[in-house]
Design a protein around this motif. Structure first.
Motif, PDB file in Angstrom:
ATOM      1  N   GLU A   1     136.912  76.843  -2.657  1.00  0.00           N
ATOM      2  CA  GLU A   1     138.317  77.165  -2.878  1.00  0.00           C
ATOM      3  C   GLU A   1     138.724  78.224  -1.855  1.00  0.00           C
ATOM      4  OE1 GLU A   1     138.851  76.536  -7.576  1.00  0.00           O
ATOM      5  OE2 GLU A   1     137.412  78.089  -7.059  1.00  0.00           O
ATOM      6  N   GLY A   2     140.009  78.400  -1.698  1.00  0.00           N
ATOM      7  CA  GLY A   2     140.501  79.334  -0.698  1.00  0.00           C
ATOM      8  C   GLY A   2     140.222  80.781  -1.058  1.00  0.00           C
ATOM      9  N   VAL A   3     139.974  81.584  -0.028  1.00  0.00           N
ATOM     10  CA  VAL A   3     139.782  83.020  -0.194  1.00  0.00           C
ATOM     11  C   VAL A   3     140.622  83.754   0.858  1.00  0.00           C
ATOM     12  CG1 VAL A   3     137.469  82.851  -1.198  1.00  0.00           C
ATOM     13  CG2 VAL A   3     137.720  83.047   1.284  1.00  0.00           C
ATOM     14  N   GLY A   4     141.009  84.960   0.529  1.00  0.00           N
ATOM     15  CA  GLY A   4     141.754  85.783   1.471  1.00  0.00           C
ATOM     16  C   GLY A   4     141.557  87.248   1.157  1.00  0.00           C
ATOM     17  N   PHE A   5     141.778  88.077   2.157  1.00  0.00           N
ATOM     18  CA  PHE A   5     141.576  89.513   2.015  1.00  0.00           C
ATOM     19  C   PHE A   5     142.676  90.256   2.759  1.00  0.00           C
ATOM     20  CE2 PHE A   5     137.562  87.327   1.778  1.00  0.00           C
ATOM     21  CZ  PHE A   5     137.020  87.834   0.606  1.00  0.00           C
ATOM     22  N   SER A   6     142.998  91.434   2.261  1.00  0.00           N
ATOM     23  CA  SER A   6     143.971  92.272   2.952  1.00  0.00           C
ATOM     24  C   SER A   6     143.489  92.516   4.380  1.00  0.00           C
ATOM     25  CB  SER A   6     144.163  93.595   2.205  1.00  0.00           C
ATOM     26  OG  SER A   6     142.935  94.174   1.827  1.00  0.00           O
ATOM     27  N   ARG A   7     144.432  92.638   5.279  1.00  0.00           N
ATOM     28  CA  ARG A   7     144.207  92.839   6.724  1.00  0.00           C
ATOM     29  C   ARG A   7     143.568  91.631   7.398  1.00  0.00           C
ATOM     30  NH1 ARG A   7     141.198  97.880   8.065  1.00  0.00           N
ATOM     31  NH2 ARG A   7     141.701  97.173  10.152  1.00  0.00           N
ATOM     32  N   ASN A   8     143.306  90.549   6.665  1.00  0.00           N
ATOM     33  CA  ASN A   8     142.797  89.298   7.226  1.00  0.00           C
ATOM     34  C   ASN A   8     141.601  89.487   8.163  1.00  0.00           C
ATOM     35  OD1 ASN A   8     144.788  87.458   6.014  1.00  0.00           O
ATOM     36  ND2 ASN A   8     146.216  88.664   7.227  1.00  0.00           N
ATOM     37  N   PRO A   9     140.533  90.150   7.694  1.00  0.00           N
ATOM     38  CA  PRO A   9     139.368  90.342   8.573  1.00  0.00           C
ATOM     39  C   PRO A   9     138.668  89.012   8.843  1.00  0.00           C
ATOM     40  CG  PRO A   9     138.847  90.999   6.341  1.00  0.00           C
ATOM     41  CD  PRO A   9     140.319  90.685   6.359  1.00  0.00           C
ATOM     42  N   ALA A  10     137.927  88.966   9.931  1.00  0.00           N
ATOM     43  CA  ALA A  10     137.139  87.767  10.247  1.00  0.00           C
ATOM     44  C   ALA A  10     136.100  87.555   9.153  1.00  0.00           C
ATOM     45  CB  ALA A  10     136.448  87.939  11.591  1.00  0.00           C
ATOM     46  N   LEU A  11     135.945  86.311   8.733  1.00  0.00           N
ATOM     47  CA  LEU A  11     134.959  85.982   7.705  1.00  0.00           C
ATOM     48  C   LEU A  11     133.783  85.283   8.365  1.00  0.00           C
ATOM     49  CD1 LEU A  11     137.274  84.676   4.844  1.00  0.00           C
ATOM     50  CD2 LEU A  11     136.391  86.983   5.231  1.00  0.00           C
ATOM     51  N   ARG A  12     132.622  85.846   8.157  1.00  0.00           N
ATOM     52  CA  ARG A  12     131.415  85.261   8.734  1.00  0.00           C
ATOM     53  C   ARG A  12     130.539  84.777   7.589  1.00  0.00           C
ATOM     54  NH1 ARG A  12     133.334  88.963  12.127  1.00  0.00           N
ATOM     55  NH2 ARG A  12     133.321  88.611  14.342  1.00  0.00           N
ATOM     56  N   PHE A  13     129.532  85.514   7.238  1.00  0.00           N
ATOM     57  CA  PHE A  13     128.647  85.149   6.137  1.00  0.00           C
ATOM     58  C   PHE A  13     128.891  86.098   4.993  1.00  0.00           C
ATOM     59  CE2 PHE A  13     126.510  83.776  10.028  1.00  0.00           C
ATOM     60  CZ  PHE A  13     126.368  82.426   9.747  1.00  0.00           C
ATOM     61  N   GLY A  14     129.665  85.677   4.029  1.00  0.00           N
ATOM     62  CA  GLY A  14     129.988  86.517   2.887  1.00  0.00           C
ATOM     63  C   GLY A  14     131.329  87.213   3.051  1.00  0.00           C
ATOM     64  N   ALA A  15     131.636  88.001   2.058  1.00  0.00           N
ATOM     65  CA  ALA A  15     132.910  88.718   2.030  1.00  0.00           C
ATOM     66  C   ALA A  15     132.904  89.862   3.037  1.00  0.00           C
ATOM     67  CB  ALA A  15     133.151  89.273   0.618  1.00  0.00           C
ATOM     68  N   PRO A  16     134.071  90.249   3.509  1.00  0.00           N
ATOM     69  CA  PRO A  16     134.150  91.385   4.435  1.00  0.00           C
ATOM     70  C   PRO A  16     133.860  92.694   3.713  1.00  0.00           C
ATOM     71  CG  PRO A  16     136.331  90.715   3.787  1.00  0.00           C
ATOM     72  CD  PRO A  16     135.391  89.708   3.196  1.00  0.00           C
ATOM     73  N   SER A  17     133.632  93.733   4.464  1.00  0.00           N
ATOM     74  CA  SER A  17     133.418  95.056   3.875  1.00  0.00           C
ATOM     75  C   SER A  17     134.742  95.625   3.383  1.00  0.00           C
ATOM     76  CB  SER A  17     132.820  96.004   4.914  1.00  0.00           C
ATOM     77  OG  SER A  17     133.784  96.268   5.931  1.00  0.00           O
ATOM     78  N   PHE A  18     134.660  96.575   2.482  1.00  0.00           N
ATOM     79  CA  PHE A  18     135.860  97.274   2.011  1.00  0.00           C
ATOM     80  C   PHE A  18     136.581  97.899   3.201  1.00  0.00           C
ATOM     81  CE2 PHE A  18     138.080 101.067   0.593  1.00  0.00           C
ATOM     82  CZ  PHE A  18     138.805 100.601  -0.493  1.00  0.00           C
ATOM     83  N   ARG A  19     135.809  98.492   4.089  1.00  0.00           N
ATOM     84  CA  ARG A  19     136.407  99.176   5.245  1.00  0.00           C
ATOM     85  C   ARG A  19     137.242  98.230   6.104  1.00  0.00           C
ATOM     86  NH1 ARG A  19     133.240 102.139  10.158  1.00  0.00           N
ATOM     87  NH2 ARG A  19     135.079 103.085  11.075  1.00  0.00           N
ATOM     88  N   SER A  20     136.760  97.011   6.330  1.00  0.00           N
ATOM     89  CA  SER A  20     137.501  96.076   7.181  1.00  0.00           C
ATOM     90  C   SER A  20     138.727  95.490   6.497  1.00  0.00           C
ATOM     91  CB  SER A  20     136.589  94.962   7.683  1.00  0.00           C
ATOM     92  OG  SER A  20     136.183  94.134   6.618  1.00  0.00           O
TER      93      SER A  20
ATOM     94  N   ALA B   1     141.381  91.357  -2.640  1.00  0.00           N
ATOM     95  CA  ALA B   1     140.626  90.106  -2.531  1.00  0.00           C
ATOM     96  C   ALA B   1     141.382  89.044  -3.315  1.00  0.00           C
ATOM     97  CB  ALA B   1     139.217  90.276  -3.083  1.00  0.00           C
ATOM     98  N   ILE B   2     141.485  87.848  -2.741  1.00  0.00           N
ATOM     99  CA  ILE B   2     142.254  86.773  -3.348  1.00  0.00           C
ATOM    100  C   ILE B   2     141.413  85.497  -3.384  1.00  0.00           C
ATOM    101  CG2 ILE B   2     144.299  85.300  -3.082  1.00  0.00           C
ATOM    102  CD1 ILE B   2     145.629  87.687  -1.703  1.00  0.00           C
ATOM    103  N   ILE B   3     141.518  84.777  -4.501  1.00  0.00           N
ATOM    104  CA  ILE B   3     140.885  83.465  -4.666  1.00  0.00           C
ATOM    105  C   ILE B   3     141.975  82.474  -5.056  1.00  0.00           C
ATOM    106  CG2 ILE B   3     139.275  82.077  -6.034  1.00  0.00           C
ATOM    107  CD1 ILE B   3     137.728  84.706  -6.590  1.00  0.00           C
TER     108      ILE B   3
END
Length: 145
Positions: free
Chosen positions: A106-125, A86-88
């Motif tokens: 501020e910007g956020v990012g996650f490994s594997r670049n999952p689609a972001l809807r409402f809240g952070a993605p799951s660990f699995r995604s 997880a990146i901020i």
């Protein structure tokens, strides 16, 4: 010289009985899409789903704070397993994600670049395996406001 290192590593593994997938592997990220070089980038690496995306209380976490520049960031050697990042982009340097009515300012990012809807993605995604070779994750930061 690289062939000599590879032969040395193979010889050490033969003596210890360790397979390449049992050894820590290099992990790095390529930061893409930063909208500015202000502030810092906060990076959390965890392999515990119950501590994702906020890994502050994770006893095994790897937390990094690096200058806000795009490009490659080396995160060191990590043991084999499934990880998520997880990146901020902490543009104002206050050490946390600022929001407005729940929307990241501020910007956020996650490994594997999952689609972001409402809240952070799951660990699995956002999770990816580390086993047997170096891993680089391309992480595109997203800005909502």
């Amino acid at each position: 010289m690289k062939a000599g290192r590879a032969a040395l590593l193979a010889g050490m593994m033969a003596l210890t009985g360790a397979a390449p997938t049992d050894l820590p592997q290099p992990l790095s990220i390529d930061l893409l899409g930063l909208r500015s070089e202000r502030g810092q980038v906060l990076i959390c690496v965890t392999r515990r789903p119950d501590h994702f995306p906020d890994c502050r209380d994770d006893p095994e976490k790897r937390h990094f704070s690096v200058p806000a520049k795009g490009g490659d960031v080396a995160l060191g050697l990590v043991d084999p397993g499934n990880y998520a990042i997880a990146i901020i982009h902490d543009e104002n340097g206050n050490g946390r994600l600022d929001t407005f009515v729940g929307i990241p300012r501020e910007g956020v990012g996650f490994s594997r670049n999952p689609a972001l809807r409402f809240g952070a993605p799951s660990f699995r995604s956002a999770s990816f395996p580390i086993a047997g070779s170096a891993v680089e994750q391309d992480v595109r930061l997203k800005y909502f406001l």
